[in-house]
Design a protein around this motif. Structure first.
Motif, PDB file in Angstrom:
ATOM      1  N   VAL A 239     -15.770   3.328   8.052  1.00 33.01           N
ATOM      2  CA  VAL A 239     -14.787   4.179   7.403  1.00 33.01           C
ATOM      3  C   VAL A 239     -13.376   3.559   6.957  1.00 33.01           C
ATOM      4  O   VAL A 239     -13.106   2.456   7.509  1.00 33.01           O
ATOM      5  CB  VAL A 239     -14.229   5.223   8.563  1.00 33.01           C
ATOM      6  CG1 VAL A 239     -13.091   5.998   8.057  1.00 33.01           C
ATOM      7  CG2 VAL A 239     -15.435   6.177   9.005  1.00 33.01           C
ATOM      8  N   THR A 240     -12.885   3.935   5.738  1.00 30.90           N
ATOM      9  CA  THR A 240     -11.720   3.430   5.318  1.00 30.90           C
ATOM     10  C   THR A 240     -10.646   4.394   5.190  1.00 30.90           C
ATOM     11  O   THR A 240     -11.093   5.447   4.792  1.00 30.90           O
ATOM     12  CB  THR A 240     -12.106   2.537   3.883  1.00 30.90           C
ATOM     13  OG1 THR A 240     -12.744   3.299   2.998  1.00 30.90           O
ATOM     14  CG2 THR A 240     -12.872   1.424   4.110  1.00 30.90           C
ATOM     15  N   CYS A 241      -9.439   4.076   5.187  1.00 30.49           N
ATOM     16  CA  CYS A 241      -8.429   4.941   4.789  1.00 30.49           C
ATOM     17  C   CYS A 241      -7.101   4.424   4.475  1.00 30.49           C
ATOM     18  O   CYS A 241      -6.984   3.242   4.940  1.00 30.49           O
ATOM     19  CB  CYS A 241      -7.938   6.315   5.970  1.00 30.49           C
ATOM     20  SG  CYS A 241      -7.830   5.190   7.496  1.00 30.49           S
ATOM     21  N   GLY A 242      -6.214   5.028   3.828  1.00 30.17           N
ATOM     22  CA  GLY A 242      -4.937   4.208   3.606  1.00 30.17           C
ATOM     23  C   GLY A 242      -4.005   5.126   3.006  1.00 30.17           C
ATOM     24  O   GLY A 242      -3.804   6.303   2.843  1.00 30.17           O
ATOM     25  N   ASN A 243      -3.256   4.428   1.857  1.00 25.61           N
ATOM     26  CA  ASN A 243      -2.025   5.074   1.269  1.00 25.61           C
ATOM     27  C   ASN A 243      -2.297   6.303   0.372  1.00 25.61           C
ATOM     28  O   ASN A 243      -1.177   6.856   0.106  1.00 25.61           O
ATOM     29  CB  ASN A 243      -1.198   3.986   0.512  1.00 25.61           C
ATOM     30  CG  ASN A 243      -0.445   2.958   1.292  1.00 25.61           C
ATOM     31  OD1 ASN A 243      -0.405   3.175   2.588  1.00 25.61           O
ATOM     32  ND2 ASN A 243       0.337   1.881   0.874  1.00 25.61           N
TER      33      ASN A 243
ATOM     34  N   GLY B 194     -12.453   2.504  -4.008  1.00 19.08           N
ATOM     35  CA  GLY B 194     -12.204   3.768  -4.693  1.00 19.08           C
ATOM     36  C   GLY B 194     -10.777   4.282  -4.597  1.00 19.08           C
ATOM     37  O   GLY B 194     -10.469   5.655  -5.026  1.00 19.08           O
ATOM     38  N   SER B 195      -9.854   3.820  -3.753  1.00 25.49           N
ATOM     39  CA  SER B 195      -8.723   4.398  -3.476  1.00 25.49           C
ATOM     40  C   SER B 195      -7.584   4.102  -4.482  1.00 25.49           C
ATOM     41  O   SER B 195      -7.726   3.029  -5.367  1.00 25.49           O
ATOM     42  CB  SER B 195      -8.249   3.692  -2.090  1.00 25.49           C
ATOM     43  OG  SER B 195      -9.004   3.883  -1.075  1.00 25.49           O
ATOM     44  N   THR B 196      -6.688   5.030  -4.649  1.00 25.74           N
ATOM     45  CA  THR B 196      -5.688   4.895  -5.775  1.00 25.74           C
ATOM     46  C   THR B 196      -4.470   4.193  -5.274  1.00 25.74           C
ATOM     47  O   THR B 196      -3.760   3.793  -5.920  1.00 25.74           O
ATOM     48  CB  THR B 196      -5.353   6.121  -6.267  1.00 25.74           C
ATOM     49  OG1 THR B 196      -4.891   7.072  -5.345  1.00 25.74           O
ATOM     50  CG2 THR B 196      -6.552   6.821  -7.104  1.00 25.74           C
ATOM     51  N   GLY B 197      -4.537   4.041  -3.754  1.00 23.31           N
ATOM     52  CA  GLY B 197      -3.340   3.434  -3.238  1.00 23.31           C
ATOM     53  C   GLY B 197      -4.017   2.332  -2.271  1.00 23.31           C
ATOM     54  O   GLY B 197      -5.372   2.325  -2.116  1.00 23.31           O
ATOM     55  N   ALA B 198      -3.198   1.396  -1.744  1.00 25.39           N
ATOM     56  CA  ALA B 198      -3.938   0.219  -0.883  1.00 25.39           C
ATOM     57  C   ALA B 198      -4.556   0.749   0.270  1.00 25.39           C
ATOM     58  O   ALA B 198      -4.022   1.638   1.127  1.00 25.39           O
ATOM     59  CB  ALA B 198      -2.664  -0.560  -0.350  1.00 25.39           C
ATOM     60  N   PRO B 199      -5.596   0.529   0.498  1.00 30.58           N
ATOM     61  CA  PRO B 199      -6.340   0.692   1.771  1.00 30.58           C
ATOM     62  C   PRO B 199      -5.614  -0.059   2.884  1.00 30.58           C
ATOM     63  O   PRO B 199      -5.294  -1.099   2.775  1.00 30.58           O
ATOM     64  CB  PRO B 199      -7.660   0.202   1.667  1.00 30.58           C
ATOM     65  CG  PRO B 199      -7.803  -1.101   0.698  1.00 30.58           C
ATOM     66  CD  PRO B 199      -6.600  -0.631  -0.183  1.00 30.58           C
ATOM     67  N   ARG B 200      -5.468   0.804   4.092  1.00 32.05           N
ATOM     68  CA  ARG B 200      -4.646   0.261   5.167  1.00 32.05           C
ATOM     69  C   ARG B 200      -5.654  -0.014   6.392  1.00 32.05           C
ATOM     70  O   ARG B 200      -5.177  -0.894   7.353  1.00 32.05           O
ATOM     71  CB  ARG B 200      -3.486   1.348   5.483  1.00 32.05           C
ATOM     72  CG  ARG B 200      -2.293   1.407   4.526  1.00 32.05           C
ATOM     73  CD  ARG B 200      -1.692   2.590   5.218  1.00 32.05           C
ATOM     74  NE  ARG B 200      -0.725   1.964   6.217  1.00 32.05           N
ATOM     75  CZ  ARG B 200       0.442   1.909   6.345  1.00 32.05           C
ATOM     76  NH1 ARG B 200       1.445   2.314   5.258  1.00 32.05           N
ATOM     77  NH2 ARG B 200       1.001   1.756   7.333  1.00 32.05           N
ATOM     78  N   TRP B 201      -6.632   0.836   6.348  1.00 37.11           N
ATOM     79  CA  TRP B 201      -7.623   0.534   7.730  1.00 37.11           C
ATOM     80  C   TRP B 201      -9.010   0.674   7.664  1.00 37.11           C
ATOM     81  O   TRP B 201      -9.353   1.301   6.730  1.00 37.11           O
ATOM     82  CB  TRP B 201      -6.946   1.612   8.804  1.00 37.11           C
ATOM     83  CG  TRP B 201      -7.214   1.362  10.302  1.00 37.11           C
ATOM     84  CD1 TRP B 201      -8.515   1.903  10.827  1.00 37.11           C
ATOM     85  CD2 TRP B 201      -6.422   0.543  11.099  1.00 37.11           C
ATOM     86  NE1 TRP B 201      -8.435   1.436  12.351  1.00 37.11           N
ATOM     87  CE2 TRP B 201      -7.150   0.669  12.334  1.00 37.11           C
ATOM     88  CE3 TRP B 201      -5.279   0.094  11.025  1.00 37.11           C
ATOM     89  CZ2 TRP B 201      -6.567   0.212  13.462  1.00 37.11           C
ATOM     90  CZ3 TRP B 201      -4.796  -0.648  12.146  1.00 37.11           C
ATOM     91  CH2 TRP B 201      -5.485  -0.540  13.277  1.00 37.11           C
TER      92      TRP B 201
ATOM     93  N   ASN C 167      -0.412  13.229   4.190  1.00 38.20           N
ATOM     94  CA  ASN C 167       0.405  11.873   4.174  1.00 38.20           C
ATOM     95  C   ASN C 167      -0.625  10.744   4.203  1.00 38.20           C
ATOM     96  O   ASN C 167      -1.744  10.707   4.402  1.00 38.20           O
ATOM     97  CB  ASN C 167       1.410  11.924   5.055  1.00 38.20           C
ATOM     98  CG  ASN C 167       2.682  11.153   4.522  1.00 38.20           C
ATOM     99  OD1 ASN C 167       2.524  10.086   3.910  1.00 38.20           O
ATOM    100  ND2 ASN C 167       3.982  11.406   4.836  1.00 38.20           N
ATOM    101  N   ILE C 168       0.126   9.406   4.294  1.00 38.79           N
ATOM    102  CA  ILE C 168      -0.855   8.307   4.613  1.00 38.79           C
ATOM    103  C   ILE C 168      -1.520   8.331   5.786  1.00 38.79           C
ATOM    104  O   ILE C 168      -1.337   8.842   6.785  1.00 38.79           O
ATOM    105  CB  ILE C 168       0.299   7.052   4.432  1.00 38.79           C
ATOM    106  CG1 ILE C 168       1.066   6.773   3.553  1.00 38.79           C
ATOM    107  CG2 ILE C 168      -0.652   5.988   5.011  1.00 38.79           C
ATOM    108  CD1 ILE C 168       2.233   5.844   3.504  1.00 38.79           C
ATOM    109  N   ALA C 169      -3.180   7.952   5.577  1.00 37.08           N
ATOM    110  CA  ALA C 169      -3.873   7.720   6.757  1.00 37.08           C
ATOM    111  C   ALA C 169      -3.722   6.245   7.206  1.00 37.08           C
ATOM    112  O   ALA C 169      -4.177   5.549   6.643  1.00 37.08           O
ATOM    113  CB  ALA C 169      -5.302   8.069   5.941  1.00 37.08           C
TER     114      ALA C 169
END
Length: 422
Positions: free
Chosen positions: A407-411, A389-396, A116-118
């Motif tokens: 590091v990046t992660c997100g939706n 490179g994310s297909t959803g919004a990066p959140r963090w 699920n969302i990171a």
């Protein structure tokens, strides 16, 4: 006579600590003057970590408050926090002339996914590990060296697995993570109103070995630099301070009429101050010993939520982020706005802005364009926009405290590791 000898030895140690501290803060002339005045050989300060004096002061202040020896220390899990490093950026220079620094080229690698969302990521103080937390209630734990191996095409260990642990012990999404400053302990904050402690030195451990049950959704956690206390920012408007040995909870007697939930709490590097970033758009700077509010910055991000805040290494400035799509630098002593970093859209999610390891650059995410935005910290000029490179919004986004990796992660549930290319 013995007492006099011992006192003289102690005085020499204190002088060496002072010289090492001044050198670590890029105050070379002051360090040389103190060394000359006290006849302290510079070689004596060379063997002292530049942050050692700060650590001793932090522990002493904690002891003054009645703190006992850490339960983690008694378990034999002590370690060493790397020095703060020299060359801190001087943000007091307001009229910056000349061109901005170029942000070095970075390469990114998709290293794992959550189910699920990171929602959050955090590096350890020594930069050897990082962890990510998800809405799927799991925590993934990575070893940086193994992540780097996967990015080298001709690596002898082509099957290196960067995820070395996965922890499952929460009932609801993970909001925040932090590492103990000395021991192999990771803590997590969750919507299930708990703070959980994981021992990552044990290869088979998947569950928490200690749990703090709070009364509210725990949005943010941060260890005191001495490791004996931790702060929790929750849906309650006042930060919760916990003694990690007794789990006793303390609240400030001076809450400053705060009435809004806290999105993030962070200590300064010595623990002498901490900051709360609140949903009402305010920032509040607190004395780390008395828990008195020493600098309220009301409406720091207008009526939009203040989602993150972090101190500079010298504790003189504060970098904040908000849902008004702004990143701002504040002077701690006056509460004055010093710089503003514009050009990254973040209106929906609780993201944060961070410095790189040298504090020369500021990084945050643009949720609208799925990019990492980078500014020159001194000139506030935007110097890079990196497609996430994310297909959803990066959140963090979280940056290593010791080297040029982040590091990046997100939706889209993915976790991406970025490192500087030669």
């Amino acid at each position: 006579m013995d007492e006099a000898v011992q006192e003289a030895k102690l005085l020499r140690q204190v002088n060496a600590l002072i010289v090492a501290h001044l050198r670590g803060q890029s105050l070379g002339q002051a360090a040389a003057a103190v060394a000359a005045a006290t006849m302290t050989p510079l070689s004596a300060a060379d063997s002292v970590p530049s942050n050692h004096l700060l650590r001793l002061v932090a522990k002493g202040l904690a002891a003054e408050r009645g703190g006992a020896a850490s339960a983690f220390d008694s378990a034999g899990l002590g370690g060493v926090v790397p020095p703060l490093g020299s060359g801190a950026v001087d943000f007091s220079v307001l009229d910056v002339r000349g061109s901005s620094k170029s942000f070095p080229k970075h390469e990114a690698r998709h290293v794992s996914d959550h189910k699920n969302i990171a929602r959050c990521a955090k590096f350890s103080p020594d930069g050897k590990y990082f962890a990510t937390g998800s809405a799927d209630t799991s925590i993934k734990f990575f070893e940086v060296a193994k992540v780097k191996q996967t990015m080298i095409g001709d690596s002898k260990d082509g099957n290196a697995r960067p995820v070395i642990r996965t922890f499952y012990d929460h009932m609801q999404p993970i909001n925040d993570l932090d590492f103990h400053p000395e021991s192999p302990i990771l803590i997590s904050a969750s919507k299930d109103n708990t703070i959980k402690f994981f021992d990552f030195s044990k290869t088979n451990a998947r569950k928490a070995f200690r749990v703090i049950q709070d009364t509210h959704n725990v949005r943010s956690v941060c260890f005191h630099p001495c490791g004996d206390y931790l702060l929790a920012g929750t849906d309650h408007p006042v930060a919760h301070l916990y003694d990690v040995n007794t789990f006793t909870c303390f609240l400030s007697a001076n809450p400053q009429d705060s009435s809004s939930a806290i999105n993030q709490v962070r200590y300064s590097c010595t623990g002498s101050l901490y900051v709360t970033a609140s949903k009402d758009g305010s920032l509040r700077i607190w004395d780390g010993v008395s828990a008195e509010c020493v600098r309220p910055i009301i409406g720091a991000h207008g009526s939009a939520e203040a989602t993150g805040a972090v101190f500079t290494k010298d504790e003189r400035y504060l970098l904040s982020c908000g849902k008004d799509s702004s990143v701002k630098l504040w002077e701690v002593g006056t509460g004055r706005l010093v710089k503003q970093y514009a050009g990254a859209v973040h209106r929906q999610f609780c993201c944060q802005a961070v410095f790189n390891e040298t504090e020369e650059f500021v990084l945050s995410v643009d949720e609208q364009n799925s990019e990492v935005v980078v500014w020159d910290a001194l000139t506030a000029e935007k110097v890079a926009r990196l497609p996430s490179g994310s297909t959803g919004a990066p959140r963090w986004l979280d940056h290593s405290p010791v080297e040029p990796v982040f590091v990046t992660c997100g939706n889209d549930r993915s976790i991406r590791f970025w490192k500087q290319t030669v």
